[in-house]
Enzyme design. Structure first.
Site, PDB file in Angstrom:
ATOM      1  N   LYS A 158     -74.080 156.150  45.411  1.00 13.94           N
ATOM      2  CA  LYS A 158     -72.830 155.595  44.866  1.00 13.94           C
ATOM      3  C   LYS A 158     -72.499 154.267  45.538  1.00 13.94           C
ATOM      4  CE  LYS A 158     -70.246 158.453  48.168  1.00 13.94           C
ATOM      5  NZ  LYS A 158     -69.639 159.792  48.350  1.00 13.94           N
ATOM      6  N   TYR A 198     -56.409 129.103  59.400  1.00 16.24           N
ATOM      7  CA  TYR A 198     -55.124 129.250  58.702  1.00 16.24           C
ATOM      8  C   TYR A 198     -54.043 129.829  59.607  1.00 16.24           C
ATOM      9  CZ  TYR A 198     -57.153 128.438  54.046  1.00 16.24           C
ATOM     10  OH  TYR A 198     -57.748 127.896  52.944  1.00 16.24           O
TER      11      TYR A 198
HETATM   12  C1  LIG Z   1     -70.311 160.513  49.449  1.00 20.58           C
HETATM   13  C2  LIG Z   1     -70.591 161.986  49.390  1.00 20.58           C
HETATM   14  C3  LIG Z   1     -71.699 162.536  50.081  1.00 20.58           C
HETATM   15  C4  LIG Z   1     -72.557 161.743  51.051  1.00 20.58           C
HETATM   16  O1  LIG Z   1     -71.978 161.795  52.340  1.00 20.58           O
HETATM   17  P1  LIG Z   1     -72.673 161.101  53.602  1.00 20.58           P
HETATM   18  O2  LIG Z   1     -71.747 161.385  54.726  1.00 20.58           O
HETATM   19  O3  LIG Z   1     -72.730 159.644  53.288  1.00 20.58           O
HETATM   20  O4  LIG Z   1     -74.022 161.692  53.760  1.00 20.58           O
HETATM   21  C5  LIG Z   1     -71.994 163.863  49.864  1.00 20.58           C
HETATM   22  N1  LIG Z   1     -71.226 164.634  49.066  1.00 20.58           N
HETATM   23  C6  LIG Z   1     -70.123 164.156  48.432  1.00 20.58           C
HETATM   24  C7  LIG Z   1     -69.307 165.069  47.593  1.00 20.58           C
HETATM   25  C8  LIG Z   1     -69.759 162.822  48.587  1.00 20.58           C
HETATM   26  O5  LIG Z   1     -68.665 162.347  47.974  1.00 20.58           O
END
Ligand SMILES: *Cc1c(COP(=O)(O)O)cnc(C)c1O
Length: 368
Positions: free
Chosen positions: A38, A264
């Protein structure tokens, strides 16, 4: 690795392979591996990461939203893709791209069941999410009978997996809470499978769960941050390699006198002679304002240079007093030595936030 001539994010696929193999070595042979890609593959390049992991025989992918899954399909990903947080408005696109929804409450569950039957689907793979304590998304334990009663009235869908998410898998002070989540999840699974004739996959662990709770690996694990090189602990980080190197160059050097200000709002005031460098990277590239005013630092030939004054949209200024460098020289924002985790910690955040913030304006360069 070549010297930077502009701001680039290098992505090291060898490091990705190393991390994947390391995490897999923690699993039993028949435990499936779901790669979480993601948010542009945690700010790297979701398609390149997914294509490579597909070659390495990963079993499953997950994204947060439907549009992220569509992009993976267009890049040639044929493995199943779980959409963790779909919205009903995108169900048509979801089905057209063979993406598999996580259904987490009665509203979206019923909406999807109706939609799938109107679309004349048969055994469309769905995933049921249970809340065991994170209190973010998920059905409750006592919703099992309700879900089953609905499933018994339809052939449009098939439960491919049931899953839950740990609230504090990286924090061993919360071990009791995590073990309780695991026990609750097992009870939910038992009730679920007792009531219906199917054997969905069972999964619960994210990266820290994989490392800290081997008893909860079940049928599949879901790893994100570990693939990108972070294990959420000093011990685990030693076995993983950050895949991303964010680097840039010095655009201009200034010699600053005592009482002059930089940037700034004149937020930095010099209390003596110093040398500053201006870099072509700012908050629009993902280096947030919290890194400014002496919090964050970058490195030049391994030497620390602090970010001074306010972070601008397209630039930051750093203090290079005492560092031997010139205009055009390379600057490391983060790499395997000065890691994204270290930089994030200087400014009160975590690796996840820093790496996913690297905006699409920054050129990605793949190292194969
Ligand atoms: C993002 C996510 C993961 C991955 O978690 P990590 O800590 O990056 O390994 C796994 N399960 C769900 C439901 C998530 O939203």
């Amino acid at each position: 690795m070549s010297k930077a001539q502009e701001t680039v994010l290098e992505i090291d696929l060898k490091a990705l392979k190393h991390n994947f193999e390391h995490l897999k070595s923690k699993l039993k042979n028949n435990t499936k591996f779901l790669a979480v890609v993601k948010a542009f593959g945690y700010g790297s390049d979701a398609c390149e990461i997914a294509v490579y992991l597909q070659e390495l025989s990963v079993d499953y992918f997950a994204v947060a939203y439907v549009n992220e899954g569509v992009v993976l399909r267009q890049a040639g990903i044929t493995k199943p893709i779980l959409v963790l947080h779909p919205q009903a408005v995108n169900f048509k696109t979801l089905i057209a791209n063979c993406l598999e929804p996580s259904l987490y409450n009665a509203k979206i569950f019923n909406e999807f069941l109706s939609f799938a039957s109107v679309e004349k689907q048969n055994d469309y793979p769905i995933h049921i999410k249970f809340n065991t304590g994170l209190n973010r998304l998920g059905f409750w334990e006592n919703d099992v009978d309700y879900i089953i009663s609905k499933l018994k009235n339809t052939t449009a869908v098939k439960v491919e997996s049931i899953f839950s998410h740990l609230a504090a898998s990286e924090d061993l002070n919360e071990k009791e809470f995590s073990l309780n989540q695991i026990a609750n999840f097992k009870a939910i699974y038992t009730n679920f499978t007792k009531a219906i004739d199917c054997k969905p996959l069972l999964h619960m662990c994210n990266t820290s769960g994989i490392l800290n709770y081997p008893e909860a690996h079940f049928d599949m694990v879901r790893s994100g941050i570990g693939l990108y090189g972070f294990g959420n602990s000093i011990k685990e980080n030693r076995y993983l390699k950050p895949i991303g190197t964010l680097k840039t160059i010095i655009s201009q050097i200034h010699l600053i006198e005592k009482d002059e200000t930089v940037g700034y709002n004149r937020a930095f005031k010099s209390d003596g002679f110093l040398k500053t460098a201006t870099l072509p990277i700012g908050h629009a590239d993902g280096i947030g304002r919290q890194y400014g005013n002496g919090n964050g630092f970058v490195t030049i030939n391994g030497q620390k240079a602090y970010i001074i004054g306010n972070v601008c949209m397209d630039m930051i200024m750093i203090n290079i007093t005492g560092i031997d460098c010139k205009e055009g020289d390379e600057v490391i924002i983060f790499d395997v030595n000065h890691t994204a985790e270290t930089l994030a910690e200087t400014s009160g955040t975590i690796s996840y936030e820093l790496i996913t913030a690297i905006s699409q304006r920054v050129k990605r360069v793949l190292l194969k």
